[in-house]
Design a protein around this motif. Sequence first.
Motif, PDB file in Angstrom:
ATOM      1  N   VAL A   1       0.864  -1.176   0.000  1.00  0.00           N
ATOM      2  CA  VAL A   1       0.000   0.000   0.000  1.00  0.00           C
ATOM      3  C   VAL A   1       0.898   1.222   0.000  1.00  0.00           C
ATOM      4  O   VAL A   1       1.753   1.367   0.868  1.00  0.00           O
ATOM      5  N   LYS A   2       0.715   2.096  -0.979  1.00  0.00           N
ATOM      6  CA  LYS A   2       1.496   3.328  -1.084  1.00  0.00           C
ATOM      7  C   LYS A   2       0.694   4.445  -0.445  1.00  0.00           C
ATOM      8  O   LYS A   2      -0.426   4.714  -0.820  1.00  0.00           O
ATOM      9  N   SER A   3       1.291   5.087   0.535  1.00  0.00           N
ATOM     10  CA  SER A   3       0.643   6.184   1.239  1.00  0.00           C
ATOM     11  C   SER A   3       1.118   7.514   0.675  1.00  0.00           C
ATOM     12  O   SER A   3       2.241   7.629   0.196  1.00  0.00           O
ATOM     13  N   HIS A   4       0.258   8.538   0.723  1.00  0.00           N
ATOM     14  CA  HIS A   4       0.651   9.879   0.317  1.00  0.00           C
ATOM     15  C   HIS A   4       1.743  10.384   1.255  1.00  0.00           C
ATOM     16  O   HIS A   4       1.656  10.204   2.469  1.00  0.00           O
ATOM     17  N   GLY A   5       2.755  11.008   0.719  1.00  0.00           N
ATOM     18  CA  GLY A   5       3.884  11.452   1.526  1.00  0.00           C
ATOM     19  C   GLY A   5       3.570  12.549   2.523  1.00  0.00           C
ATOM     20  O   GLY A   5       4.135  12.604   3.594  1.00  0.00           O
ATOM     21  N   GLY A   6       2.635  13.419   2.192  1.00  0.00           N
ATOM     22  CA  GLY A   6       2.335  14.538   3.073  1.00  0.00           C
ATOM     23  C   GLY A   6       1.158  14.315   3.988  1.00  0.00           C
ATOM     24  O   GLY A   6       0.589  15.264   4.498  1.00  0.00           O
ATOM     25  N   THR A   7       0.790  13.072   4.211  1.00  0.00           N
ATOM     26  CA  THR A   7      -0.392  12.800   5.031  1.00  0.00           C
ATOM     27  C   THR A   7      -0.097  12.949   6.511  1.00  0.00           C
ATOM     28  O   THR A   7       1.052  12.988   6.930  1.00  0.00           O
ATOM     29  N   ASN A   8      -1.144  13.001   7.283  1.00  0.00           N
ATOM     30  CA  ASN A   8      -0.994  13.060   8.739  1.00  0.00           C
ATOM     31  C   ASN A   8      -1.258  11.673   9.322  1.00  0.00           C
ATOM     32  O   ASN A   8      -1.405  10.694   8.584  1.00  0.00           O
ATOM     33  N   ALA A   9      -1.332  11.571  10.644  1.00  0.00           N
ATOM     34  CA  ALA A   9      -1.514  10.271  11.303  1.00  0.00           C
ATOM     35  C   ALA A   9      -2.836   9.627  10.904  1.00  0.00           C
ATOM     36  O   ALA A   9      -2.921   8.411  10.717  1.00  0.00           O
ATOM     37  N   GLU A  10      -3.882  10.432  10.754  1.00  0.00           N
ATOM     38  CA  GLU A  10      -5.184   9.888  10.361  1.00  0.00           C
ATOM     39  C   GLU A  10      -5.114   9.284   8.960  1.00  0.00           C
ATOM     40  O   GLU A  10      -5.610   8.187   8.715  1.00  0.00           O
ATOM     41  N   GLY A  11      -4.459   9.983   8.039  1.00  0.00           N
ATOM     42  CA  GLY A  11      -4.314   9.472   6.686  1.00  0.00           C
ATOM     43  C   GLY A  11      -3.486   8.204   6.643  1.00  0.00           C
ATOM     44  O   GLY A  11      -3.794   7.273   5.896  1.00  0.00           O
ATOM     45  N   PHE A  12      -2.445   8.145   7.442  1.00  0.00           N
ATOM     46  CA  PHE A  12      -1.621   6.932   7.498  1.00  0.00           C
ATOM     47  C   PHE A  12      -2.436   5.763   8.045  1.00  0.00           C
ATOM     48  O   PHE A  12      -2.323   4.628   7.564  1.00  0.00           O
ATOM     49  N   ALA A  13      -3.281   6.024   9.033  1.00  0.00           N
ATOM     50  CA  ALA A  13      -4.137   4.968   9.588  1.00  0.00           C
ATOM     51  C   ALA A  13      -5.090   4.436   8.523  1.00  0.00           C
ATOM     52  O   ALA A  13      -5.345   3.227   8.462  1.00  0.00           O
ATOM     53  N   TYR A  14      -5.601   5.309   7.658  1.00  0.00           N
ATOM     54  CA  TYR A  14      -6.466   4.850   6.569  1.00  0.00           C
ATOM     55  C   TYR A  14      -5.692   3.957   5.603  1.00  0.00           C
ATOM     56  O   TYR A  14      -6.216   2.962   5.110  1.00  0.00           O
ATOM     57  N   ALA A  15      -4.434   4.284   5.329  1.00  0.00           N
ATOM     58  CA  ALA A  15      -3.621   3.447   4.449  1.00  0.00           C
ATOM     59  C   ALA A  15      -3.385   2.070   5.070  1.00  0.00           C
ATOM     60  O   ALA A  15      -3.433   1.053   4.382  1.00  0.00           O
ATOM     61  N   VAL A  16      -3.159   2.029   6.368  1.00  0.00           N
ATOM     62  CA  VAL A  16      -3.001   0.742   7.060  1.00  0.00           C
ATOM     63  C   VAL A  16      -4.294  -0.056   6.966  1.00  0.00           C
ATOM     64  O   VAL A  16      -4.280  -1.276   6.753  1.00  0.00           O
ATOM     65  N   ASP A  17      -5.427   0.620   7.089  1.00  0.00           N
ATOM     66  CA  ASP A  17      -6.724  -0.058   6.962  1.00  0.00           C
ATOM     67  C   ASP A  17      -6.906  -0.675   5.577  1.00  0.00           C
ATOM     68  O   ASP A  17      -7.466  -1.765   5.447  1.00  0.00           O
ATOM     69  N   VAL A  18      -6.431   0.011   4.536  1.00  0.00           N
ATOM     70  CA  VAL A  18      -6.514  -0.529   3.178  1.00  0.00           C
ATOM     71  C   VAL A  18      -5.736  -1.844   3.104  1.00  0.00           C
ATOM     72  O   VAL A  18      -6.230  -2.846   2.587  1.00  0.00           O
ATOM     73  N   GLY A  19      -4.530  -1.854   3.642  1.00  0.00           N
ATOM     74  CA  GLY A  19      -3.725  -3.084   3.646  1.00  0.00           C
ATOM     75  C   GLY A  19      -4.377  -4.184   4.462  1.00  0.00           C
ATOM     76  O   GLY A  19      -4.397  -5.351   4.046  1.00  0.00           O
ATOM     77  N   TYR A  20      -4.930  -3.841   5.593  1.00  0.00           N
ATOM     78  CA  TYR A  20      -5.609  -4.829   6.436  1.00  0.00           C
ATOM     79  C   TYR A  20      -6.785  -5.463   5.689  1.00  0.00           C
ATOM     80  O   TYR A  20      -6.965  -6.678   5.714  1.00  0.00           O
ATOM     81  N   GLU A  21      -7.571  -4.638   5.016  1.00  0.00           N
ATOM     82  CA  GLU A  21      -8.722  -5.159   4.273  1.00  0.00           C
ATOM     83  C   GLU A  21      -8.281  -6.052   3.116  1.00  0.00           C
ATOM     84  O   GLU A  21      -8.947  -7.039   2.798  1.00  0.00           O
ATOM     85  N   MET A  22      -7.158  -5.716   2.481  1.00  0.00           N
ATOM     86  CA  MET A  22      -6.647  -6.567   1.401  1.00  0.00           C
ATOM     87  C   MET A  22      -6.307  -7.957   1.923  1.00  0.00           C
ATOM     88  O   MET A  22      -6.614  -8.962   1.279  1.00  0.00           O
TER      89      MET A  22
END
Length: 77
Positions: free
Chosen positions: A43-64
């Motif tokens: 899962v590629k996360s946006h570089g300028g995201t905050n902690a909430e955005g990073f948590a959403y990226a982790v959720d994407v990987g978890y769902e996969m």
Amino acid sequence: MASSWRSRIGYLFARNAFGGAPPQARPNKSNGGMLLGLKGVVVKSHGGTNAEGFAYAVDVGYEMVRCDLLTKIKSYA
């Protein structure tokens, strides 16, 4: 937006468009893109995201992983 007087004027004309983006178009609410064609979950996360955005990226990987997406993709190949 404050780097020059032109960008400030441009912002005045476009400011309604900045606040009107739907939540799914905001990087912190829809962070994380899948990279397909690999042998694992990536899962590629946006570089300028905050902690909430990073948590959403982790959720994407978890769902996969939870949905066994890699096995499903391999079964179609």
